[in-house]
Design a protein around this motif. Structure first.
Motif, PDB file in Angstrom:
ATOM      1  N   SER A 153       4.738 -18.208   2.016  1.00 23.20           N
ATOM      2  CA  SER A 153       4.532 -19.488   2.705  1.00 23.20           C
ATOM      3  C   SER A 153       3.917 -19.338   4.096  1.00 23.20           C
ATOM      4  N   PHE A 154       3.782 -18.121   4.587  1.00 19.65           N
ATOM      5  CA  PHE A 154       3.275 -17.910   5.941  1.00 19.65           C
ATOM      6  C   PHE A 154       1.768 -17.698   5.968  1.00 19.65           C
ATOM      7  N   ASP A 155       1.171 -18.058   7.088  1.00 19.20           N
ATOM      8  CA  ASP A 155      -0.269 -17.885   7.280  1.00 19.20           C
ATOM      9  C   ASP A 155      -0.494 -16.549   7.985  1.00 19.20           C
ATOM     10  N   ILE A 156      -0.569 -15.482   7.182  1.00 17.69           N
ATOM     11  CA  ILE A 156      -0.733 -14.140   7.712  1.00 17.69           C
ATOM     12  C   ILE A 156      -2.180 -13.708   7.514  1.00 17.69           C
ATOM     13  N   HIS A 157      -2.830 -13.353   8.610  1.00 17.89           N
ATOM     14  CA  HIS A 157      -4.219 -12.909   8.553  1.00 17.89           C
ATOM     15  C   HIS A 157      -4.237 -11.386   8.478  1.00 17.89           C
ATOM     16  N   VAL A 158      -5.092 -10.866   7.609  1.00 16.77           N
ATOM     17  CA  VAL A 158      -5.169  -9.429   7.366  1.00 16.77           C
ATOM     18  C   VAL A 158      -6.600  -8.952   7.603  1.00 16.77           C
ATOM     19  N   SER A 159      -6.743  -7.891   8.382  1.00 14.59           N
ATOM     20  CA  SER A 159      -8.039  -7.231   8.517  1.00 14.59           C
ATOM     21  C   SER A 159      -7.790  -5.731   8.449  1.00 14.59           C
ATOM     22  N   THR A 160      -8.813  -5.000   8.061  1.00 11.99           N
ATOM     23  CA  THR A 160      -8.658  -3.551   7.896  1.00 11.99           C
ATOM     24  C   THR A 160      -9.830  -2.828   8.537  1.00 11.99           C
ATOM     25  N   THR A 161      -9.515  -1.798   9.313  1.00 13.31           N
ATOM     26  CA  THR A 161     -10.526  -0.947   9.928  1.00 13.31           C
ATOM     27  C   THR A 161     -10.153   0.501   9.666  1.00 13.31           C
ATOM     28  N   LYS A 162     -10.995   1.199   8.918  1.00 11.66           N
ATOM     29  CA  LYS A 162     -10.781   2.617   8.624  1.00 11.66           C
ATOM     30  C   LYS A 162      -9.383   2.897   8.071  1.00 11.66           C
ATOM     31  N   GLY A 163      -8.922   2.033   7.176  1.00 10.98           N
ATOM     32  CA  GLY A 163      -7.629   2.232   6.527  1.00 10.98           C
ATOM     33  C   GLY A 163      -6.433   1.724   7.301  1.00 10.98           C
TER      34      GLY A 163
END
Length: 67
Positions: free
Chosen positions: A18-28
């Motif tokens: 239910s949460f608005d969690i933003h995910v980004s990935t840089t070099k693992g």
């Protein structure tokens, strides 16, 4: 693809869906931002992300509402 896998795992987790969690990935390394309602949810999100294949580390910058 790491970002997509982490997002899918977070969405599948009943305690986090239910949460608005933003995910980004840089070099693992996965970066989590957004807002959750408890320290427990913040910790759970970090654990879920960290247990995803190919993740080398997690930077958990989630904010706790009212915290």
């Amino acid at each position: 693809t790491i970002t997509a896998h982490v997002k899918a795992r977070l969405a599948a987790n009943q305690g986090l869906a239910s949460f608005d969690i933003h995910v980004s990935t840089t070099k693992g390394v996965v970066h989590l931002t957004g807002t959750v309602d408890s320290d427990a949810a913040k910790q759970l999100a970090g654990q879920v992300a960290g247990k995803t294949d190919a993740v080398r580390g997690v930077v958990n910058e989630l904010k706790v509402k009212g915290g």
